[in-house]
Design a protein around this motif. Structure first.
Motif, PDB file in Angstrom:
ATOM      1  N   LYS A 323      82.640  86.571  50.723  1.00  0.00           N
ATOM      2  CA  LYS A 323      83.811  86.664  51.581  1.00  0.00           C
ATOM      3  C   LYS A 323      83.438  87.349  53.053  1.00  0.00           C
ATOM      4  N   VAL A 327      84.405  85.424  56.505  1.00  0.00           N
ATOM      5  CA  VAL A 327      85.038  86.014  57.530  1.00  0.00           C
ATOM      6  C   VAL A 327      84.301  85.795  58.892  1.00  0.00           C
ATOM      7  N   ARG A 329      82.148  83.780  59.694  1.00  0.00           N
ATOM      8  CA  ARG A 329      82.211  82.187  60.006  1.00  0.00           C
ATOM      9  C   ARG A 329      83.427  81.982  60.769  1.00  0.00           C
ATOM     10  N   ALA A 330      84.595  82.444  59.999  1.00  0.00           N
ATOM     11  CA  ALA A 330      85.839  82.200  60.602  1.00  0.00           C
ATOM     12  C   ALA A 330      86.098  82.839  62.105  1.00  0.00           C
ATOM     13  N   LEU A 331      85.491  83.938  62.227  1.00  0.00           N
ATOM     14  CA  LEU A 331      85.667  84.702  63.510  1.00  0.00           C
ATOM     15  C   LEU A 331      84.424  83.950  64.452  1.00  0.00           C
ATOM     16  N   GLY A 332      83.707  83.135  64.264  1.00  0.00           N
ATOM     17  CA  GLY A 332      82.867  82.309  65.077  1.00  0.00           C
ATOM     18  C   GLY A 332      81.300  82.420  64.933  1.00  0.00           C
ATOM     19  N   ILE A 418      85.719  78.209  54.256  1.00  0.00           N
ATOM     20  CA  ILE A 418      87.071  77.868  53.424  1.00  0.00           C
ATOM     21  C   ILE A 418      87.080  78.040  51.984  1.00  0.00           C
TER      22      ILE A 418
ATOM     23  N   ASN B  49      94.303  74.923  57.376  1.00  0.00           N
ATOM     24  CA  ASN B  49      92.597  74.976  57.191  1.00  0.00           C
ATOM     25  C   ASN B  49      92.085  74.020  58.269  1.00  0.00           C
ATOM     26  N   ARG B  81      86.120  77.664  66.879  1.00  0.00           N
ATOM     27  CA  ARG B  81      86.943  78.726  66.228  1.00  0.00           C
ATOM     28  C   ARG B  81      86.742  79.958  66.972  1.00  0.00           C
ATOM     29  N   ASN B  82      85.697  80.333  67.517  1.00  0.00           N
ATOM     30  CA  ASN B  82      85.341  81.715  68.229  1.00  0.00           C
ATOM     31  C   ASN B  82      86.236  81.483  69.711  1.00  0.00           C
ATOM     32  N   PHE B  87      92.335  84.098  63.573  1.00  0.00           N
ATOM     33  CA  PHE B  87      92.883  84.116  62.279  1.00  0.00           C
ATOM     34  C   PHE B  87      93.578  85.489  61.636  1.00  0.00           C
ATOM     35  N   PHE B  89      94.953  86.875  57.914  1.00  0.00           N
ATOM     36  CA  PHE B  89      94.920  86.569  56.515  1.00  0.00           C
ATOM     37  C   PHE B  89      95.732  87.381  55.803  1.00  0.00           C
ATOM     38  N   ASN B  93      91.205  90.554  55.124  1.00  0.00           N
ATOM     39  CA  ASN B  93      89.990  90.340  55.443  1.00  0.00           C
ATOM     40  C   ASN B  93      88.970  90.965  56.393  1.00  0.00           C
ATOM     41  N   ARG B 154      92.098  92.093  65.878  1.00  0.00           N
ATOM     42  CA  ARG B 154      90.960  91.153  65.750  1.00  0.00           C
ATOM     43  C   ARG B 154      90.984  89.936  66.171  1.00  0.00           C
TER      44      ARG B 154
END
Lengths: 424, 233
Positions: A323, A327, A329-332, A418, B49, B81-82, B87, B89, B93, B154
């Motif tokens: 997880k 996270v 990865r989702a943040l870049g 994902i 997504n 994404r950066n 994001f 959640f 997270n 964040r």
């Protein structure tokens, strides 16, 4: 960000310390695995080296490529002689041997009384007397078997031989039994079988060199000849070959030559006896080398096991951190950055464990050394690990740590963010 | 800001294929606050997504801020994404061994912002969500609402063009939910485009536009009069 910048970036390390500190138990268990491996490796190879040094020390007072040759009895009739004849080694053999066998560096013919059944010499001074073994020697003898002579004294030299001087080198025990405690012995006279000899030196006895003792008396070969009427006879030869010579081959040639001189059947194996120190030494050193190799293999295998342990635990931890990695990865975080982080964790843990292991191993070796330093008979001296072994082990560890780290790192990257985030 | 044209997405489930999104056309302008509603299985999470570049589309096109998003490998997706996205959640997270401040500065770290600047910026955003005093606390020491506010800080820290909130109030009680929505409305009022996936009517009504999904298609797309969350707080 390129990878070098990542490695030297303070933030990278902060990230790594963060995740390492997060689970202390995991970190400790991981580190202990590799630490144990390198500890075993260092201790074993140090111990093997100590054994090696120990053997060398045992043989330090005698040339490694030396041998003794003496005459026995023939076992084959030859050239008109019956079996059972005892050939007699002669002083003239020296020249023949040296002419025929260029690999010979030194030959020291020796005569002796007190060993092989004959009585020793009665050594007396004033009212004190005792029986000691006595040897007739050439100066060459000290080139083969080192004799340490106490300060102020010397061993027999060529002039002593040429003039058949009545001089002698006595042992520590001889000195103790014949002289007062603090008496200066050099230049004093003692009686050897009722003949006056001047003492020219006292030799220090070193254990481990065959049948000699701390009471031996050495006199010039020529003097011995006159004293005991031995003529040109020689009891045995002490022979040293050049360092690069094959001692077994030299031994064979020496015996062949002696057989020819003394008219002994070439196939007669019993006519001349020999003791080849070089061969024995090679065997012992071979054993020591085997120990070193064994310790290397065992040590490296243990290191590998430890590093695999690190990989294993990192693999589990990647799973636990699915997880978190998602996270990130989702943040870049790019896959490269995630891979680098896991990889550096692996390498860092391996490295730290390695350093601690090396230090502990060094302490253990020092401890063993301190405990055995006074044991003369125990062949164990100065256990050291060559720096190349240590650096090699570190290199192996870091390489393995990287390779093993690639597995969890790849796993971490292969998890799609994902999927990582969906897991709840 | 966002332009989706005829978006299709299906998942391979063993031998059968599950067609989740069946031609979505959606146009979201800058500064909008859009709620995406729908029951579970309606495809709203898949849509989010894809917009969040966590998943790839099968057919159609996706433009974000006039940049056509296609042929994404993981590295490129991570960089987009950066740069573009923040994001939020349902389960926050947050990284549990990092303090609130460290959590907020994490996206800046991946942007390559220097350490000092990162901390200053992160502190600014923490202050803006009212949690300056909690900067050095770990997530485990924060309440649910506080955690979500840290998560919002964040998401904001990287100054994204678009905030994506996936059930941001799903794990919160009503009062805290409204507080979080109040914060989201305030951020929106400063001009940030925000997409909120929710299945709660009251949360959706706090947005400016509601898009309803059912079985992979948009069944309703309406502008609504925004209910201000502040009046419940």
């Amino acid at each position: 960000m390129n990878s070098f910048k990542i490695i030297f970036d303070r933030d990278t390390w902060q990230e790594i310390f963060g995740s390492i500190q997060k689970n202390k138990v995991r970190t400790i268990i991981t580190v202990v695995g590799v630490l144990w491996g390198i500890f075993i490796y260092i201790t074993l190879s140090g111990a093997a080296k100590g054994l090696d040094n120990g053997f060398e020390r045992q043989f330090q007072n005698i040339a490694m490529n030396s041998m003794f040759v003496w005459a026995q009895r023939t076992s084959i009739p030859y050239d008109g002689f019956k079996t059972g004849r005892a050939p007699q080694l002669k002083i003239q053999d020296v020249q023949t041997l040296q002419n025929n066998i260029p690999a010979i560096q030194f030959i020291a013919p020796r005569n002796a009384r007190g060993i092989f059944g004959q009585p020793g010499a009665l050594i007396a001074r004033g009212s004190k007397s005792s029986t000691f073994n006595i040897y007739g020697d050439f100066p060459e003898y000290t080139k083969i078997a080192t004799k340490k002579i106490y300060n102020g004294g010397r061993f027999i030299n060529k002039a002593d031989i040429d003039n058949a001087r009545k001089v002698c080198v006595i042992g520590e025990r001889t000195k103790k039994e014949l002289f007062e405690k603090d008496e200066d012995v050099i230049g004093e006279y003692i009686r050897v079988d009722d003949i006056y000899f001047q003492v020219i030196g006292v030799h220090k006895y070193v254990s481990g060199g065959g049948f000699e003792s701390d009471g031996d008396v050495f006199i010039p070969f020529s003097t011995f000849k006159q004293l005991y009427n031995t003529g040109d006879n020689v009891a045995w030869f002490t022979i040293a070959a050049y360092d690069n010579a094959d001692v077994v081959e030299v031994e064979k040639k020496v015996k062949q030559t002696l057989k020819r001189i003394h008219r002994v059947a070439p196939e007669d194996e019993r006519a001349f006896g020999s003791f080849n120190l070089g061969e024995i030494f090679n065997r012992i050193m071979g054993f020591a080398r085997g120990m070193t190799l064994l310790s290397l293999i065992v040590g490296i295998a243990t290191i590998i096991a430890g590093v695999i342990g690190i990989g294993n635990i990192l693999l589990i931890s990647v799973k636990e951190r699915t997880k978190e990695l998602g996270v990130r990865r989702a943040l870049g975080a790019t896959p490269g950055e995630v891979r680098m982080q896991i990889l550096l964790e692996s390498v860092f843990l391996t490295f730290v464990a390695g350093i601690i292991g090396i230090v502990l191993g060094a302490f253990t070796l020092a401890g063993i050394n301190a405990a055995t330093v006074n044991l003369e008979d125990f062949p164990y001296t100065n256990p050291t690990v060559p720096i190349s072994f240590v650096l090699g082990a570190l290199a192996i560890m870091i390489t393995l740590g990287t390779l093993i780290g690639l597995i969890p790192a790849q796993r971490a990257v292969s998890i799609k963010p994902i999927d990582a985030l969906r897991e709840e | 800001m966002i332009q989706l044209k005829d978006l299709h997405k299906s998942y391979q489930m063993g031998n059968s294929s599950l067609h989740v999104l069946k031609g979505i056309n959606l146009d979201i302008k800058e500064g909008e606050l859009v709620a995406i509603m729908g029951s579970s299985g309606s495809g709203k999470s898949t849509l989010l997504n894809i917009i969040g570049m966590l998943d790839l589309l099968d057919e159609g096109s996706y433009e974000l801020d006039k940049v056509l998003i296609k042929d994404l490998d993981e590295t490129k997706a991570a960089q987009y994404r950066n740069r573009f996205l923040g994001f939020i959640f349902q389960s926050f997270n947050l990284i549990n061994y990092k303090t609130a401040l460290e959590n907020v500065s994490l996206p800046l770290y991946y942007q390559g912002v220097s350490r000092k600047e990162r901390q200053l910026k992160a502190m600014d955003y923490l202050t803006s969500v009212g949690l300056a005093d909690w900067a050095t606390h770990l997530p485990s020491e924060l309440s649910g609402g506080q955690k979500q506010r840290v998560a919002i800080a964040r998401a904001m820290a990287s100054e994204p063009k678009l905030l994506l909130a996936d059930e941001p109030t799903g794990a919160l009680d009503t009062k805290t939910s409204y507080e979080v929505m109040d914060l989201i409305q305030k951020i929106n009022n400063q001009g940030k485009t925000i997409l909120v996936v929710t299945h709660e009517e009251d949360i959706a009504e706090m947005c400016k536009r509601i898009v309803k999904l059912k079985d992979g298609v948009i069944v309703e797309d309406k502008k609504v009069k925004q209910v201000l969350a502040a009046q419940y707080v």
